[in-house]
Design an enzyme around this catalytic site. Structure first.
Site, PDB file in Angstrom:
ATOM      1  N   SER A 151       2.662 -29.575  10.001  1.00 17.47           N
ATOM      2  CA  SER A 151       3.453 -28.822  10.937  1.00 17.47           C
ATOM      3  C   SER A 151       4.482 -27.997  10.309  1.00 17.47           C
ATOM      4  CB  SER A 151       4.011 -29.695  12.065  1.00 17.47           C
ATOM      5  OG  SER A 151       4.932 -29.083  13.123  1.00 17.47           O
ATOM      6  N   TYR A 164       9.043 -37.177  13.642  1.00 18.99           N
ATOM      7  CA  TYR A 164       7.930 -36.345  13.450  1.00 18.99           C
ATOM      8  C   TYR A 164       7.914 -35.544  12.206  1.00 18.99           C
ATOM      9  CZ  TYR A 164       4.157 -32.990  15.038  1.00 18.99           C
ATOM     10  OH  TYR A 164       3.214 -32.198  14.893  1.00 18.99           O
TER      11      TYR A 164
END
Length: 269
Positions: free
Chosen positions: A131, A144
């Protein structure tokens, strides 16, 4: 020419499904994984395998069965992942472990399972879907970001360890895309008595807005195909809006505190 075999974790929805459908339409034989086949009885885009990336024994069995039936695994796409938001101080330890077991330990387990077969084949490609959030510590997404950033760094090491085996390993970091990740994300409750309540609530609304307004995940699929057709893949790839990719350029060239101020302004903190 033999049809190439692609295994995509988390293939039943979101980016994984888009990538699988796209590659299948380009002549690849695609297998996707899902934690519960019963929930996808009407799924027909490509073949699904029941597999939980947190179950190392289940992974080994699934990979062996796939090798017995197909003989090869040409491409592994470590796509399965879960989101999490919340103040780090108030996020339950169990939820933190769950994220790392899925986003970091899971890909490691898949890689460890396929590498012996890819070494024997003297070929193979592993694409770790990370990501753009893994390149920076985002407020209320720190867990995350850390799980995806860890996978980026792991890939750098793996590339050097496996360079003599004919196996190629790379990262692909998407930005915000229109998927169902927000629905499955763990949200630490925004509690009125929390000292983080005001800023967390504000950030959470912006985070969800980014996902809802995200781009078509077919762009990720197009980049995956480009990587598959690249003779010597780079270490890192990014796919996302121009602004999201430009944010990474700014992080490299701006002083840390200046970049931090940009993030604070962006999230209205």
């Amino acid at each position: 020419m033999r049809q190439k075999i692609v295994l995509i974790t988390g293939g039943s929805s979101g980016i994984g499904r888009s990538v699988g459908v796209y590659l299948q339409s380009r002549g690849y034989k695609v297998f996707g994984t899902t934690r519960n086949l019963k929930n996808h009885s009407e799924f027909s885009d490509f073949q699904l395998i029941e597999l939980d990336v947190r179950d190392s024994e289940g992974i080994e069995q699934a990979i062996k069965k796939l090798m017995i039936s197909e003989g090869f695994i040409d491409v592994l796409i470590n796509n399965a992942g879960i989101g999490i938001t919340g103040p780090i101080e108030e996020t339950p330890e169990m939820e933190i472990k769950k994220v790392f077991d899925t986003n970091f330990n899971g890909p490691i387990n898949l890689i460890r399972a396929v590498l012996p077969f890819m070494r024997k084949q003297k070929s193979g490609l592993i694409i770790n879907i990370t990501s753009i959030a893994g390149y920076m510590g985002l407020p209320y997404r720190g867990i995350y970001s850390a799980s995806k950033g860890a996978l980026e760094i792991l890939t750098e090491a793996l590339r050097m360890e496996t360079k003599d085996f004919g196996v190629k390993i790379t990262n692909l970091a998407p930005g915000d895309f229109a998927t169902n990740i927000a629905a499955g994300r763990y949200h630490a409750p925004a509690v009125h008595s929390s000292p983080y309540y005001k800023s967390y609530s504000k950030s959470l609304a912006i985070i969800d807005e980014h996902v809802n307004e995200g781009e078509d995940p077919v762009k990720v699929a197009e980049m995956v195909l480009k990587i598959i057709n690249t003779k010597n893949p780079k270490v890192h790839y990014k796919v996302g809006s121009p602004m999201q990719k430009f944010s990474l350029v700014l992080k490299k060239i701006l002083p840390d505190k200046v970049y931090e101020r940009l993030l604070l302004n962006h999230y209205k903190l």
